[in-house]
Design a protein around this motif. Sequence first.
Motif, PDB file in Angstrom:
ATOM      1  N   ILE A 315      61.578 -17.599  93.572  1.00 27.94           N
ATOM      2  CA  ILE A 315      61.035 -16.273  93.873  1.00 27.94           C
ATOM      3  C   ILE A 315      61.821 -15.243  93.067  1.00 27.94           C
ATOM      4  CG2 ILE A 315      60.621 -14.560  95.670  1.00 27.94           C
ATOM      5  CD1 ILE A 315      60.467 -16.837  97.687  1.00 27.94           C
ATOM      6  N   PRO A 316      61.156 -14.459  92.214  1.00 27.96           N
ATOM      7  CA  PRO A 316      61.883 -13.484  91.380  1.00 27.96           C
ATOM      8  C   PRO A 316      62.490 -12.364  92.227  1.00 27.96           C
ATOM      9  CG  PRO A 316      59.518 -13.151  91.188  1.00 27.96           C
ATOM     10  CD  PRO A 316      59.691 -14.416  91.987  1.00 27.96           C
ATOM     11  N   GLU A 317      63.524 -11.753  91.706  1.00 26.00           N
ATOM     12  CA  GLU A 317      64.144 -10.620  92.386  1.00 26.00           C
ATOM     13  C   GLU A 317      63.170  -9.438  92.390  1.00 26.00           C
ATOM     14  OE1 GLU A 317      68.134  -7.797  92.033  1.00 26.00           O
ATOM     15  OE2 GLU A 317      67.876  -9.566  90.754  1.00 26.00           O
ATOM     16  N   LYS A 318      62.930  -8.889  93.550  1.00 30.92           N
ATOM     17  CA  LYS A 318      61.921  -7.844  93.698  1.00 30.92           C
ATOM     18  C   LYS A 318      62.349  -6.564  92.986  1.00 30.92           C
ATOM     19  CE  LYS A 318      59.299  -5.261  97.166  1.00 30.92           C
ATOM     20  NZ  LYS A 318      59.077  -4.986  98.603  1.00 30.92           N
ATOM     21  N   GLN A 319      61.426  -6.051  92.180  1.00 32.05           N
ATOM     22  CA  GLN A 319      61.663  -4.790  91.501  1.00 32.05           C
ATOM     23  C   GLN A 319      61.135  -3.637  92.338  1.00 32.05           C
ATOM     24  OE1 GLN A 319      59.764  -5.181  87.682  1.00 32.05           O
ATOM     25  NE2 GLN A 319      61.148  -6.807  86.980  1.00 32.05           N
ATOM     26  N   SER A 320      61.634  -2.446  92.052  1.00 36.78           N
ATOM     27  CA  SER A 320      61.228  -1.276  92.819  1.00 36.78           C
ATOM     28  C   SER A 320      59.720  -1.042  92.693  1.00 36.78           C
ATOM     29  CB  SER A 320      61.984  -0.046  92.320  1.00 36.78           C
ATOM     30  OG  SER A 320      61.554   1.118  92.996  1.00 36.78           O
ATOM     31  N   GLY A 321      59.038  -0.938  93.825  1.00 35.74           N
ATOM     32  CA  GLY A 321      57.610  -0.670  93.836  1.00 35.74           C
ATOM     33  C   GLY A 321      56.736  -1.894  93.797  1.00 35.74           C
ATOM     34  N   SER A 322      57.300  -3.058  93.545  1.00 35.06           N
ATOM     35  CA  SER A 322      56.507  -4.284  93.463  1.00 35.06           C
ATOM     36  C   SER A 322      56.148  -4.765  94.869  1.00 35.06           C
ATOM     37  CB  SER A 322      57.282  -5.378  92.724  1.00 35.06           C
ATOM     38  OG  SER A 322      57.525  -4.994  91.399  1.00 35.06           O
ATOM     39  N   MET A 323      54.918  -5.241  95.018  1.00 29.81           N
ATOM     40  CA  MET A 323      54.448  -5.754  96.302  1.00 29.81           C
ATOM     41  C   MET A 323      54.151  -7.252  96.255  1.00 29.81           C
ATOM     42  SD  MET A 323      54.565  -3.132  98.229  1.00 29.81           S
ATOM     43  CE  MET A 323      53.658  -3.749  99.649  1.00 29.81           C
ATOM     44  N   ALA A 324      53.925  -7.784  95.037  1.00 27.67           N
ATOM     45  CA  ALA A 324      53.565  -9.193  94.916  1.00 27.67           C
ATOM     46  C   ALA A 324      53.999  -9.697  93.540  1.00 27.67           C
ATOM     47  CB  ALA A 324      52.071  -9.381  95.115  1.00 27.67           C
ATOM     48  N   TYR A 325      53.995 -11.005  93.387  1.00 24.54           N
ATOM     49  CA  TYR A 325      54.380 -11.610  92.106  1.00 24.54           C
ATOM     50  C   TYR A 325      53.471 -12.802  91.826  1.00 24.54           C
ATOM     51  CZ  TYR A 325      56.626 -15.304  94.860  1.00 24.54           C
ATOM     52  OH  TYR A 325      56.859 -16.332  95.729  1.00 24.54           O
ATOM     53  N   CYS A 326      53.388 -13.137  90.547  1.00 26.22           N
ATOM     54  CA  CYS A 326      52.604 -14.303  90.143  1.00 26.22           C
ATOM     55  C   CYS A 326      53.463 -15.549  90.333  1.00 26.22           C
ATOM     56  CB  CYS A 326      52.161 -14.176  88.682  1.00 26.22           C
ATOM     57  SG  CYS A 326      51.334 -15.655  88.041  1.00 26.22           S
ATOM     58  N   PRO A 327      52.997 -16.543  91.080  1.00 25.69           N
ATOM     59  CA  PRO A 327      53.816 -17.743  91.312  1.00 25.69           C
ATOM     60  C   PRO A 327      53.964 -18.607  90.064  1.00 25.69           C
ATOM     61  CG  PRO A 327      51.627 -18.031  92.239  1.00 25.69           C
ATOM     62  CD  PRO A 327      51.705 -16.599  91.775  1.00 25.69           C
ATOM     63  N   GLN A 328      53.211 -18.271  89.023  1.00 20.00           N
ATOM     64  CA  GLN A 328      53.278 -19.092  87.817  1.00 20.00           C
ATOM     65  C   GLN A 328      54.188 -18.499  86.747  1.00 20.00           C
ATOM     66  OE1 GLN A 328      49.489 -20.509  86.670  1.00 20.00           O
ATOM     67  NE2 GLN A 328      50.201 -21.539  84.832  1.00 20.00           N
ATOM     68  N   THR A 337      46.518  -7.494  95.826  1.00 14.46           N
ATOM     69  CA  THR A 337      45.198  -8.131  95.751  1.00 14.46           C
ATOM     70  C   THR A 337      44.770  -8.384  94.303  1.00 14.46           C
ATOM     71  OG1 THR A 337      44.056  -5.983  95.731  1.00 14.46           O
ATOM     72  CG2 THR A 337      44.519  -6.989  97.881  1.00 14.46           C
ATOM     73  N   ALA A 338      45.607  -7.990  93.342  1.00 18.91           N
ATOM     74  CA  ALA A 338      45.259  -8.175  91.930  1.00 18.91           C
ATOM     75  C   ALA A 338      45.398  -9.652  91.533  1.00 18.91           C
ATOM     76  CB  ALA A 338      46.148  -7.304  91.052  1.00 18.91           C
ATOM     77  N   LEU A 339      44.946  -9.954  90.330  1.00 20.15           N
ATOM     78  CA  LEU A 339      45.057 -11.297  89.777  1.00 20.15           C
ATOM     79  C   LEU A 339      45.849 -11.226  88.480  1.00 20.15           C
ATOM     80  CD1 LEU A 339      41.355 -12.502  90.242  1.00 20.15           C
ATOM     81  CD2 LEU A 339      43.312 -13.001  91.729  1.00 20.15           C
ATOM     82  N   CYS A 340      46.607 -12.259  88.199  1.00 17.36           N
ATOM     83  CA  CYS A 340      47.378 -12.314  86.962  1.00 17.36           C
ATOM     84  C   CYS A 340      46.472 -12.820  85.837  1.00 17.36           C
ATOM     85  CB  CYS A 340      48.597 -13.230  87.122  1.00 17.36           C
ATOM     86  SG  CYS A 340      49.643 -13.285  85.647  1.00 17.36           S
ATOM     87  N   LYS A 341      46.076 -11.910  84.957  1.00 21.20           N
ATOM     88  CA  LYS A 341      45.163 -12.264  83.868  1.00 21.20           C
ATOM     89  C   LYS A 341      45.819 -13.220  82.870  1.00 21.20           C
ATOM     90  CE  LYS A 341      41.955  -9.518  85.442  1.00 21.20           C
ATOM     91  NZ  LYS A 341      40.706 -10.088  86.020  1.00 21.20           N
ATOM     92  N   ASP A 342      47.127 -13.078  82.661  1.00 20.19           N
ATOM     93  CA  ASP A 342      47.814 -13.936  81.692  1.00 20.19           C
ATOM     94  C   ASP A 342      47.818 -15.402  82.123  1.00 20.19           C
ATOM     95  OD1 ASP A 342      48.359 -11.745  80.129  1.00 20.19           O
ATOM     96  OD2 ASP A 342      50.347 -11.420  80.987  1.00 20.19           O
ATOM     97  N   CYS A 343      47.679 -15.639  83.411  1.00 18.83           N
ATOM     98  CA  CYS A 343      47.700 -17.018  83.930  1.00 18.83           C
ATOM     99  C   CYS A 343      46.317 -17.461  84.393  1.00 18.83           C
ATOM    100  CB  CYS A 343      48.709 -17.141  85.072  1.00 18.83           C
ATOM    101  SG  CYS A 343      50.414 -16.831  84.566  1.00 18.83           S
ATOM    102  N   GLY A 344      45.273 -16.906  83.806  1.00 21.97           N
ATOM    103  CA  GLY A 344      43.920 -17.344  84.151  1.00 21.97           C
ATOM    104  C   GLY A 344      43.466 -16.891  85.521  1.00 21.97           C
ATOM    105  N   ASP A 345      43.670 -15.586  85.831  1.00 25.38           N
ATOM    106  CA  ASP A 345      43.288 -15.020  87.137  1.00 25.38           C
ATOM    107  C   ASP A 345      43.966 -15.732  88.297  1.00 25.38           C
ATOM    108  OD1 ASP A 345      41.669 -13.113  85.956  1.00 25.38           O
ATOM    109  OD2 ASP A 345      39.873 -14.386  86.033  1.00 25.38           O
ATOM    110  N   GLN A 346      45.263 -15.921  88.142  1.00 23.36           N
ATOM    111  CA  GLN A 346      46.058 -16.566  89.175  1.00 23.36           C
ATOM    112  C   GLN A 346      46.258 -15.605  90.359  1.00 23.36           C
ATOM    113  OE1 GLN A 346      47.567 -19.670  89.495  1.00 23.36           O
ATOM    114  NE2 GLN A 346      48.238 -18.968  91.487  1.00 23.36           N
ATOM    115  N   PRO A 347      45.934 -16.015  91.612  1.00 21.05           N
ATOM    116  CA  PRO A 347      46.202 -15.164  92.784  1.00 21.05           C
ATOM    117  C   PRO A 347      47.698 -14.931  92.957  1.00 21.05           C
ATOM    118  CG  PRO A 347      44.645 -16.920  93.317  1.00 21.05           C
ATOM    119  CD  PRO A 347      45.184 -17.241  91.965  1.00 21.05           C
ATOM    120  N   LEU A 348      48.028 -13.759  93.488  1.00 20.04           N
ATOM    121  CA  LEU A 348      49.430 -13.368  93.652  1.00 20.04           C
ATOM    122  C   LEU A 348      49.961 -13.780  95.003  1.00 20.04           C
ATOM    123  CD1 LEU A 348      49.266  -9.768  92.135  1.00 20.04           C
ATOM    124  CD2 LEU A 348      49.588 -11.954  90.959  1.00 20.04           C
ATOM    125  N   LYS A 349      51.290 -13.768  95.097  1.00 14.95           N
ATOM    126  CA  LYS A 349      51.975 -14.012  96.373  1.00 14.95           C
ATOM    127  C   LYS A 349      52.749 -12.752  96.737  1.00 14.95           C
ATOM    128  CE  LYS A 349      52.533 -19.002  96.749  1.00 14.95           C
ATOM    129  NZ  LYS A 349      53.510 -20.090  97.015  1.00 14.95           N
TER     130      LYS A 349
END
Length: 351
Positions: A315-328, A337-349
């Motif tokens: 789990i990455p260290e949380k940055q200021s203002g971040s609510m979720a991260y890409c598990p990939q 609720t966004a998707l990580c486009k760089d990882c093929g629309d990977q759902p966030l955690k």
Amino acid sequence: MTDGQWLFTLFLLLYLVESLRLQPKSAWLWTSRSGLSRPFLPLNFAGRHLILLPILPPLQAFGNLRRWELAPCSEGLELLDQQNSNHQILPWESVQPTLDGTKLILTTEHQLHCINQTSAKAWLERLQRWKKSPEAAREKDFLKLMTKTLNGTELSAAMKHIASETRLLRLFGTIIFFTCFGVITVIYRRYGDGHEVLYAAAALISLQWIQAILFWRSSGRLAHPLKHRFWKMLACAFLPQHAMRAADHVCEALSPEAHPLAAMSEMGDADKLKLLRPFWKSLQHSTAQSKALQQSAMAAFLKAQNINEEQLIEIPEKQSGSMAYCPQCSAQFRDPTALCKDCGDQPLKAF
């Protein structure tokens, strides 16, 4: 610059060029001293990339390792050439494998650069066998192959064999290196264009001829004839940069069919996890049809290494203002609720 300095610079540049190799992006270079290194991916030469071999003496034995690039599935032969993508599948009827040196031609449009002729011939026989076999037999054969390529004991034995076969070549390569860039340089600086430099140059040529003979004998013991063996021997006899790197051709020809993870047996615990995490994470989010087969081999490998999957979750260290991260890729987002486009629309955690 003087003529001697220009000549020194020229030989140095030629040596660096000879130390570069073109490898597929799935290739990894393994040396027991320097560890694992990868090709420089931003530069692409027809699907291959530059990788720099260890350049400083004493010269090291190395092995070319490769990720899994081909896998059988229910619909055909799956190409595992890219992460996070819909891997292309070649129907079995379209797969007509042939060899062109170390290049395995699958179809008129698809080919695979193998690490050496031994690997190429093994893959040719394997694909010919897979075409005639039922699906269950192909899967069993692929699992057996994955287990073999992950075997650290076999990799260690292969590296010891490579080191033994190239010991004299690497020794004379190191001597030629110091003679060319050290002894002759010092003599030229002290005596200029005198007879002493000519004597040193004659000694260098003699060492190169010895190296050429050693290369001819060593390459003659290979299971498969080395391509352009005679011309490589001549290059060693007359060009110092080729004589210094003569052992590289034998190392490449003897490289085993092994996955980079097989090198974990030579690493410490922290380095093991650092190497393993990207492979494990990529496999967890893979879209390949052969994913289940690969996960089965990975699970057996983790069990043999006494590593739990919980140790690989990062789990990455949380940055200021971040609510979720890409598990990939571990990129962070403000919108959970966004998707990580760089990882093929990977759902966030969410954090």
